[in-house]
Scaffold this motif. Structure first.
Motif, short mmCIF file in Angstrom:
data_model
loop_
_atom_site.label_atom_id
_atom_site.label_comp_id
_atom_site.label_asym_id
_atom_site.label_seq_id
_atom_site.Cartn_x
_atom_site.Cartn_y
_atom_site.Cartn_z
N VAL A 234 1.12 9.68 8.84
CA VAL A 234 0.69 8.50 9.45
C VAL A 234 -0.43 7.85 8.60
O VAL A 234 -1.56 8.35 8.38
CB VAL A 234 0.11 8.54 10.94
CG1 VAL A 234 -0.23 7.27 11.32
CG2 VAL A 234 1.03 9.05 11.68
N PHE A 235 -0.28 6.64 7.98
CA PHE A 235 -1.45 6.11 7.01
C PHE A 235 -1.94 4.86 7.52
O PHE A 235 -1.32 4.02 8.41
CB PHE A 235 -0.70 5.70 5.91
CG PHE A 235 -1.55 4.96 4.77
CD1 PHE A 235 -2.64 5.40 4.14
CD2 PHE A 235 -1.19 3.52 4.34
CE1 PHE A 235 -3.19 5.09 3.29
CE2 PHE A 235 -2.11 3.05 3.52
CZ PHE A 235 -3.22 3.62 3.03
N ASN A 236 -3.44 4.98 7.61
CA ASN A 236 -4.23 3.95 7.88
C ASN A 236 -4.78 2.84 6.63
O ASN A 236 -5.40 3.29 5.97
CB ASN A 236 -5.50 4.48 8.54
CG ASN A 236 -6.39 3.22 9.14
OD1 ASN A 236 -6.20 1.95 8.97
ND2 ASN A 236 -7.61 3.92 9.36
N PRO A 237 -3.87 1.85 6.59
CA PRO A 237 -4.29 0.79 5.70
C PRO A 237 -5.74 0.11 5.63
O PRO A 237 -5.78 -0.59 4.57
CB PRO A 237 -3.09 -0.01 5.68
CG PRO A 237 -2.66 -0.34 7.04
CD PRO A 237 -2.91 1.44 7.51
N SER B 190 -1.96 8.00 -6.02
CA SER B 190 -2.38 8.53 -4.94
C SER B 190 -2.34 7.86 -3.71
O SER B 190 -1.93 6.51 -3.99
CB SER B 190 -3.94 8.68 -5.11
OG SER B 190 -4.60 9.57 -6.27
N SER B 191 -2.27 8.28 -2.57
CA SER B 191 -2.41 7.44 -1.28
C SER B 191 -3.40 6.29 -1.55
O SER B 191 -4.46 6.39 -1.85
CB SER B 191 -2.54 8.30 -0.05
OG SER B 191 -3.89 8.81 0.02
N ASN B 192 -3.04 5.39 -0.81
CA ASN B 192 -4.05 3.83 -0.75
C ASN B 192 -3.76 3.24 -2.14
O ASN B 192 -4.33 2.23 -2.22
CB ASN B 192 -5.43 4.33 -0.61
CG ASN B 192 -5.84 3.03 0.10
OD1 ASN B 192 -5.67 2.26 0.83
ND2 ASN B 192 -7.16 2.77 -0.67
N ARG C 123 0.86 -1.04 -0.07
CA ARG C 123 -0.07 -0.03 0.13
C ARG C 123 0.78 1.29 0.05
O ARG C 123 1.84 1.41 0.76
CB ARG C 123 -0.77 0.07 1.13
CG ARG C 123 -2.09 -0.82 1.27
CD ARG C 123 -3.20 -0.33 0.50
NE ARG C 123 -4.44 -1.56 0.10
CZ ARG C 123 -5.37 -1.34 -0.68
NH1 ARG C 123 -5.34 0.01 -1.38
NH2 ARG C 123 -6.16 -2.09 -0.80
N ILE C 124 0.44 2.25 -0.76
CA ILE C 124 1.27 3.41 -0.93
C ILE C 124 0.69 4.49 0.08
O ILE C 124 -0.43 4.97 0.05
CB ILE C 124 1.27 3.91 -2.25
CG1 ILE C 124 1.73 3.06 -3.41
CG2 ILE C 124 2.24 5.34 -2.40
CD1 ILE C 124 3.13 2.20 -2.92
N PRO C 125 1.62 5.00 1.14
CA PRO C 125 0.86 5.76 2.07
C PRO C 125 0.66 7.16 1.68
O PRO C 125 -0.01 8.07 2.32
CB PRO C 125 1.86 5.47 3.16
CG PRO C 125 3.30 5.58 2.58
CD PRO C 125 2.85 4.58 1.23
N VAL C 126 1.27 7.78 0.57
CA VAL C 126 1.25 9.06 0.29
C VAL C 126 1.07 9.07 -1.10
O VAL C 126 1.19 8.21 -2.05
CB VAL C 126 2.30 9.92 0.79
CG1 VAL C 126 2.53 10.06 2.13
CG2 VAL C 126 3.49 9.49 0.12
N GLY C 127 0.39 10.47 -1.78
CA GLY C 127 0.31 10.33 -3.30
C GLY C 127 -0.14 11.91 -3.57
O GLY C 127 -0.29 12.79 -2.66
N GLN C 128 -0.38 12.12 -5.11
CA GLN C 128 -0.72 13.29 -5.36
C GLN C 128 -2.09 13.73 -4.74
O GLN C 128 -2.17 15.20 -4.84
CB GLN C 128 -0.68 13.43 -6.97
CG GLN C 128 0.54 13.11 -7.46
CD GLN C 128 0.79 12.82 -8.97
OE1 GLN C 128 1.80 12.16 -9.46
NE2 GLN C 128 -0.18 13.26 -9.74
#
Length: 309
Positions: free
Chosen positions: A266-269, A208-210, A148-153
């Protein structure tokens, strides 16, 4: 302005134990089937063969240096590695890449009999090291098949545009690896491609994130981000596979100037449930909520690390 087509590639191998043996298999002429028992050994007449460094036999190669600076005179006596040695592999890499030219660069394969640490940095000769970064090179036992990618555009406005450009590199460890990418994390596959051992799939922005990366065989995933039009602002990251994520993290880097804060994202998958994240710094404790599939920006306090759980 535009970067040039000649790259400076620097890889560092840090030796942690005496009598380590390194097997260095350059990609240009294909890979040995078993890197620990190479059939295509390096010799003066076979410069594309797998080199063996540290076994006390100069005939199958020697490390180019052992302190990152002074070239090593290749001899049986010098072909020994001890704890604390650092081998630096550095050269220019013209693009497009000509496989007839042997270079230390991406796609090269490294084996070791004892634990080593490997990092890699690269930059264009033009404009130079103002646009450069480095990443850890994880060993293949820590590669995975789901990321999972935690950050994005989509976070650009909320992150001071530091993720305005977000791109992806996926490298395969085995032939016939099928890679799929859900670029916006909406559950639908947007990219499907197949790559072989040592090859990399490059997604030029639009993440994108997620976002979700999956593969049929273990891969490594690197992320490169940038603030478009800001001259030199770019950052590189290694993304660990989902199976290696955890519930407790320490951030050692504090904010040293309020004008230039250090940020934790901080990313919530979890795809359906909100989570609560607690934190502790030198100035106290607290908590914040992170929505499902969401990312929370935490600004680090002055002169303090932080624990998140």
């Amino acid at each position: 302005t535009a970067t040039g087509l000649t790259m400076r590639s620097v890889s560092g191998l840090s030796i942690t134990a005496n009598n380590t043996i390194i097997y260095y298999d350059q990609w240009e002429n294909g890979y040995d089937l078993d890197i620990a028992n190479p059939a295509n050994l390096w010799s003066v007449g076979n410069l594309g063969g797998t080199q063996v460094w540290g076994n006390g036999v100069a005939a199958d190669g020697c490390p180019p240096n052992k302190n990152g600076v002074i070239p090593l005179a290749c001899s049986d006596a010098n072909d020994v590695l001890t704890s604390g040695n650092v081998i630096v592999l550095e050269n220019n890499v013209p693009l497009p890449r000509n496989p007839a030219t042997l270079l230390f660069d991406g796609r090269d394969k490294i084996g070791a009999t004892k634990s080593v640490a490997v990092t890699r940095s690269i930059w264009g000769i033009v404009p130079g090291t103002v646009l450069a970064d480095a990443v850890e090179v994880f060993d293949t036992t820590r590669w995975g098949t789901s990321f999972r990618i935690p950050v994005g555009q989509n976070l650009s406005a909320a992150s001071s545009n530091m993720f305005e450009y977000t791109s992806l590199f996926v490298m395969a460890s085995q032939d016939a690896t099928t890679v799929t990418v859900d670029t916006d994390g909406n559950g639908a596959t947007d990219v499907t491609t197949t790559i072989n051992q040592g090859q990399t799939y490059y997604l030029n922005g639009g993440l994108s994130s997620n976002a979700l990366v999956t593969s049929t065989k273990p891969v490594a995933v690197n992320l490169i981000t940038g603030d478009i039009g800001s001259t030199y602002e770019s950052r590189w990251y290694v993304i660990p596979p989902n199976a290696q994520w955890g519930s407790s993290y320490y951030a050692p880097v504090s904010t040293s100037s309020a004008t230039y804060p250090a940020n934790i994202f901080v990313f919530n998958p979890n795809q359906s449930s909100e989570i609560t994240v607690n934190y502790q710094t030198a100035s106290g404790t607290g908590s914040f909520a992170v929505p499902a599939k969401g990312t929370y920006r935490f600004v680090m306090p002055l002169n303090s690390g932080a624990h998140f759980w």
